[in-house]
Design an enzyme around this catalytic site. Structure first.
Site, PDB file in Angstrom:
ATOM      1  CD  GLU A 274      45.083  56.970  28.989  1.00 11.58           C
ATOM      2  OE1 GLU A 274      44.829  58.018  28.346  1.00 11.58           O
ATOM      3  OE2 GLU A 274      45.954  56.921  29.871  1.00 11.58           O
ATOM      4  CD  GLU A 328      41.516  60.904  37.448  1.00 11.46           C
ATOM      5  OE1 GLU A 328      42.613  60.800  38.034  1.00 11.46           O
ATOM      6  OE2 GLU A 328      41.309  60.466  36.298  1.00 11.46           O
ATOM      7  CE  LYS A 331      44.208  63.626  34.282  1.00 11.39           C
ATOM      8  NZ  LYS A 331      43.891  62.647  33.222  1.00 11.39           N
ATOM      9  CD  GLU A 337      43.787  66.167  29.978  1.00 10.90           C
ATOM     10  OE1 GLU A 337      44.128  65.277  30.775  1.00 10.90           O
ATOM     11  OE2 GLU A 337      43.708  65.972  28.752  1.00 10.90           O
TER      12      GLU A 337
END
Length: 402
Positions: A274, A328, A331, A337
């Site tokens: 990541e 997203e 999250k 985030e």
């Protein structure tokens, strides 16, 4: 941190230039072979797995990491040739460690039905468990991995599927300079067991590394250029090895390699499971902007196009999984985030790093400097020939000059 300027090899630079010139004109289906992306699904408005597969295929992205074993996702990837890393959830790690049968049952039910049509190449056992507060969970990690590997061997899949785990950079007590990389005292005993397993099974060490956090925490002392991996700036030189680093990410990867070598394992490949940069954040999240996110991910794409390895391992191309494919919305945590995605859930680019969707089977990943538009093929080809000829001439002169 001391920054000094060092001269790179002319031959290496010119060869990299040739690759980037070709990439910028016609795309780089071969140069981006090591590029991967994380496909998270913590959102209530994401496209279907079939739509995601179409998007990935149009971008020529060949490696994807997911955080579960979603049957719809595994089925959608069948026949695509895209390499897939799947994940064992944290709550199954201890049961798998305690029972080889549990590990075999999980592989048989969750992975085997889709293999080999779906090209599963890796299983991540949990995520960032070595820095978890649960000591029993941490102690169960390597036994669970061994049971999973035995299950794969029993099913004849161990030659195709690696077992590893993604680690937080917090496993390091020291990360700078890279040559002084060392694991924390708390992690080191378990890390030795983990590295032994990786060496025995020829599996990679996966690290989740985010230079963004280093910059956010200390923007007055950490160079933004260095954190963004901007290639043309005064880099950091390791005072012990004299290796030059123009990328904090690559320095972090080498710090892990040096830490592993300190425990007796100096040949285990370290891949980035990541990395990314948020395009939006809260008021206290310094540097979380569209401009910085675009620069960070674009710089990594260009390094991928050039086939770059780290300064410690220049001949071993660094495998990188960008985080993430989509923003997203579900999250938890700070605003950042929910804003690491290259795309909005509706398919719109958050920003353009040169990932250009193509509609034909000959599609490729273009690294154009500006948002791509369809141009005349003859002009592209002529431009490519001119640029390639110039680069080849320069390379030839460099070799003649020694």
């Amino acid at each position: 941190m001391a920054f000094t300027l060092a001269r790179s090899s002319m031959k290496t630079s010119l060869c990299a230039l040739l690759c980037i010139l070709v990439a910028s004109e016609v795309g780089v289906p071969r140069c981006t072979a090591a590029l991967g992306i994380n496909y998270g699904q913590v959102g209530n408005n994401l496209p279907s797995p079939a739509q995601v597969v179409s998007l990935l295929a149009s971008l020529r992205i060949g490696k994807v990491r997911i955080y579960d074993v979603n049957p719809q996702v595994l089925a959608a990837f069948a026949g695509t040739g895209i390499e897939l890393i799947v994940t064992v959830p944290n709550d199954l790690v201890q049961p798998m460690a305690a029972s080889p049968g549990q590990a075999l049952q999980w592989v048989t039910a969750s992975v085997r039905p889709y293999f080999p049509a779906t090209r599963v190449t890796g299983i991540a056992v949990g995520n960032e468990l070595f820095t978890d507060d649960d000591e029993a969970l941490k102690a169960s990690l390597v036994p669970a991995m061994r049971n999973l590997h035995a299950a794969l061997a029993q099913l004849g899949m161990d030659g195709y599927v690696h077992v590893s785990t993604a680690n937080s950079l917090a496993v390091l007590a020291t990360s700078y300079p890279p040559s002084q990389g060392a694991f924390t005292a708390e992690v080191a005993p378990l890390m030795s067991q983990f590295l032994k397993f990786l060496a025995e099974t020829n599996a990679p060490f996966w690290i989740n590394a985010y230079p963004y956090f280093a910059y956010k925490d200390d923007p007055t002392r950490v160079s933004l250029d260095y954190a963004l991996s901007n290639p043309y700036h005064v880099g950091a030189i390791d005072p012990y090895t004299r290796l030059q680093y123009t990328s904090m990410l690559y320095a972090q990867v080498d710090a892990v390699s040096f830490a592993a070598a300190r425990l007796g394992y100096n040949s285990i490949p370290v891949f980035v499971s990541e990395t990314g940069w948020p395009s939006k954040g809260d008021t206290d999240e310094v540097g979380a902007t569209v401009e910085n996110a675009r620069a960070y991910n674009r710089n990594l794409l260009l390094r991928q196009a050039a086939g770059e390895g780290t300064p410690l391992r220049p001949r071993q191309r660094l495998e990188v999984y960008l985080f993430a494919l989509f923003n997203e919305d579900m999250k938890p945590g700070p605003t950042s985030e929910r804003n690491y995605g290259l795309y909005q859930p509706d398919g719109r680019m958050v920003y353009n790093v040169g990932l250009v969707q193509q509609s034909t089977s000959a599609a490729s990943l273009s690294l154009a400097a500006s948002p791509a538009t369809r141009t005349d093929v003859k002009k592209n080809f002529a431009g490519l020939c001119l640029l390639s000829s110039l680069a080849i001439l320069l390379i030839s002169q460099a070799f003649l000059l020694g």
